[in-house]
Scaffold this active site. Structure first.
Site, PDB file in Angstrom:
ATOM      1  N   SER A  28       0.742  -1.226   0.614  1.00 50.72           N
ATOM      2  CA  SER A  28      -0.100   0.547  -0.388  1.00 50.72           C
ATOM      3  C   SER A  28       1.438   1.526   0.468  1.00 50.72           C
ATOM      4  O   SER A  28       0.713   2.232  -0.876  1.00 50.72           O
ATOM      5  CB  SER A  28      -1.244  -0.096   0.997  1.00 50.72           C
ATOM      6  OG  SER A  28      -1.617   1.151   1.087  1.00 50.72           O
ATOM      7  N   GLU A 162      -9.046  -6.996  14.168  1.00 49.52           N
ATOM      8  CA  GLU A 162      -8.333  -7.174  12.751  1.00 49.52           C
ATOM      9  C   GLU A 162      -9.554  -8.290  12.206  1.00 49.52           C
ATOM     10  O   GLU A 162      -9.235  -8.629  10.493  1.00 49.52           O
ATOM     11  CB  GLU A 162      -7.260  -7.280  11.754  1.00 49.52           C
ATOM     12  CG  GLU A 162      -6.551  -5.614  13.128  1.00 49.52           C
ATOM     13  CD  GLU A 162      -6.969  -5.107  11.746  1.00 49.52           C
ATOM     14  OE1 GLU A 162      -6.393  -4.953  10.908  1.00 49.52           O
ATOM     15  OE2 GLU A 162      -7.168  -4.022  12.539  1.00 49.52           O
ATOM     16  N   HIS A 230      -1.080  -8.692   8.981  1.00 48.84           N
ATOM     17  CA  HIS A 230      -1.362  -9.503   9.374  1.00 48.84           C
ATOM     18  C   HIS A 230      -1.433 -10.852   9.244  1.00 48.84           C
ATOM     19  O   HIS A 230      -0.390 -11.230   8.428  1.00 48.84           O
ATOM     20  CB  HIS A 230      -2.844  -9.240   8.915  1.00 48.84           C
ATOM     21  CG  HIS A 230      -3.982  -8.144   9.044  1.00 48.84           C
ATOM     22  ND1 HIS A 230      -4.498  -7.769   7.692  1.00 48.84           N
ATOM     23  CD2 HIS A 230      -4.111  -7.106   9.747  1.00 48.84           C
ATOM     24  CE1 HIS A 230      -4.851  -6.215   7.455  1.00 48.84           C
ATOM     25  NE2 HIS A 230      -4.973  -6.361   8.851  1.00 48.84           N
ATOM     26  N   ASP A 232      -2.194 -13.556   8.091  1.00 47.01           N
ATOM     27  CA  ASP A 232      -2.535 -14.684   7.090  1.00 47.01           C
ATOM     28  C   ASP A 232      -1.937 -13.571   5.744  1.00 47.01           C
ATOM     29  O   ASP A 232      -1.798 -14.579   4.291  1.00 47.01           O
ATOM     30  CB  ASP A 232      -4.245 -13.679   5.981  1.00 47.01           C
ATOM     31  CG  ASP A 232      -4.329 -12.500   6.168  1.00 47.01           C
ATOM     32  OD1 ASP A 232      -3.550 -11.928   5.983  1.00 47.01           O
ATOM     33  OD2 ASP A 232      -5.502 -12.302   5.362  1.00 47.01           O
ATOM     34  N   ASN A 341      -2.055  -2.780  -3.794  1.00 50.97           N
ATOM     35  CA  ASN A 341      -3.079  -1.985  -2.558  1.00 50.97           C
ATOM     36  C   ASN A 341      -2.728  -2.780  -1.350  1.00 50.97           C
ATOM     37  O   ASN A 341      -3.293  -2.071  -0.333  1.00 50.97           O
ATOM     38  CB  ASN A 341      -4.523  -1.409  -2.387  1.00 50.97           C
ATOM     39  CG  ASN A 341      -4.718  -0.361  -1.881  1.00 50.97           C
ATOM     40  OD1 ASN A 341      -4.037   0.649  -1.568  1.00 50.97           O
ATOM     41  ND2 ASN A 341      -5.809   0.129  -2.693  1.00 50.97           N
ATOM     42  N   CYS A 347      -6.823 -12.018   1.308  1.00 53.21           N
ATOM     43  CA  CYS A 347      -7.839 -10.597   1.767  1.00 53.21           C
ATOM     44  C   CYS A 347      -8.936 -10.675   1.300  1.00 53.21           C
ATOM     45  O   CYS A 347     -10.063 -10.304   1.981  1.00 53.21           O
ATOM     46  CB  CYS A 347      -6.689  -9.233   2.000  1.00 53.21           C
ATOM     47  SG  CYS A 347      -5.376  -9.157   2.217  1.00 53.21           S
TER      48      CYS A 347
END
Length: 416
Positions: A28, A162, A230, A232, A341, A347
């Protein structure tokens, strides 16, 4: 009832842009200020959904949230002209990453035999902290059958949550009682730890999980510092298999032992740092993949094209497939607009184990619905958005109208 895993992907909204709002998300930040292509982004996301449907899997979707969010600006006494980043936050299409929409516990894991969903408060980042009230509204519509679902408001914002991006579930099969693994971070370093242990424990209590089948694991601070904002981004689980980077957890050996103690049939595919570094994993989003059980019973890993193109990740994947491990197929998909991004295939989806017949059918995808969505995206989504266009009254009118047309086409106008 037929309990299956349903992946609910976020339709990428018409305000998709690159404002670089997410501290700690290297992709991002590196693309901040670039020209964004909302139409291409949404079509790429839809193609991924169709790809998974073609595998014989049940596919759902969630709708873009209302943007620009003028209520957010009004709540802080702003009109969008005072601060570029606050204005960009009100325009953010980040709700497309539905892995952050909620944490989900299937009925087989909960004391009342219902599937529980708790919306994530996403309090660490202003552009995401505004999402949860509209997310809850949508979840309560999609999962309105109170005999089978319980949808909870977000936990108090003093505890950062989150959602499913920091939650994994392992089980002998999707419909069997499972082990729920909550991964939390510890503050420190250049980037914030977004998942608080207190939030994870609150969600586990709300979902009435059995403590004997619930595990709280610390993410490796080195992974967070490297850009794994995160869990993941460095680990993904499916049924009995955990696919993870060697440096994903603060105590890897203790984590694997705790999992195996609760789920003896657990299998671990651990990627050595000597073969794929943390930097390689984060650049390629190897682990931000969908690990799926196909109708044949084989497991497939749906990875971003960037993973296949990476000079060190591709050879690792080839070696993995040449072995006799549990992951038998690697399937690349093009989600480059989302990747730029900071969000890969994982995600973009929220996993819900449920009987599809208990879900509002308006949120389940079929080819006719996919064609309807594609037509509206092609016609109404902006082809491109430059940074200086964010805040434009003319563009705002187009973005708002495009979303409303999609809601109307899907008979979901109550989300307007």
């Amino acid at each position: 009832m037929t309990m299956v895993e349903i992946n609910f992907d976020g339709i990428i909204g018409p305000s998709h842009n690159y404002a670089g709002l997410s501290l700690g998300n290297l992709a991002s930040a590196s693309h901040a200020g670039d020209l964004a292509y909302p139409r291409a982004a949404a079509l790429q996301g839809l193609a991924k959904m169709r790809h998974n449907m073609a595998l014989g899997l049940v596919q759902g979707f969630l709708l873009p949230l209302p943007r620009p969010n003028t209520a957010f600006l009004a709540a802080i006494g702003a009109d969008g002209t005072e601060d570029r980043r606050l204005n960009a936050a009100a325009w953010s299409a980040s709700s497309m990453w539905t892995a952050n929409a909620a944490t989900v516990s299937p009925a087989a894991d909960t004391a009342d035999g219902r599937c529980h969903l708790t919306a994530a408060n996403l309090v660490t980042m202003p552009h995401r902290s505004q999402e949860w009230p509209d997310t809850v509204k949508q979840l309560r519509l999609a999962f309105a059958d109170s005999a089978h679902f319980a949808v909870h408001d977000a936990v108090p914002p003093c505890f950062g949550d989150e959602g499913a991006a920091n939650h994994m579930r392992m089980a002998a099969s999707h419909d069997a009682p499972g082990l729920e693994i909550f991964v939390y971070g510890t503050s420190g370093g250049a980037f914030p730890a977004r998942q608080h242990q207190e939030a994870s424990r609150a969600v586990a209590r709300l979902h009435r999980l059995d403590p004997a089948r619930t595990l709280f694991v610390e993410q490796n601070p080195e992974a967070i510092a490297a850009g794994a904002f995160h869990n993941d981004v460095v680990a993904v689980a499916n049924e009995r298999v955990l696919f993870t980077h060697e440096q994903a957890f603060a105590d890897p050996a203790g984590t694997y032992a705790a999992i195996r103690d609760r789920l003896p049939e657990a299998e671990f595919v651990v990627v050595p740092a000597a073969e794929v570094s943390l930097a390689d994993a984060i650049q390629s989003y190897l682990f931000n993949a969908q690990l799926l059980t196909l109708p044949s019973g084989e497991m497939a890993l749906v990875v971003p094209s960037e993973a296949i193109e990476h000079s060190r990740v591709r050879p690792y994947l080839d070696r993995m497939l040449a072995g006799n491990g549990p992951i038998r197929t690697v399937l690349p998909v093009d989600v480059r607009q989302s990747m730029a991004n900071g969000g890969g295939p994982a995600c973009l989806r929220l996993r819900v184990v449920a009987d599809p017949a208990t879900v509002d059918p308006r949120f389940l995808l079929d080819e006719a619905k996919a064609s309807r969505i594609e037509e509206i995206i092609q016609r109404e989504w902006p082809e491109s958005i430059a940074p200086e266009q964010v805040g434009s009254a003319l563009l705002a009118e187009r973005v708002i109208a495009a979303r409303l047309l999609l809601l109307d086409a899907l008979d979901l106008s109550e989300l307007a």
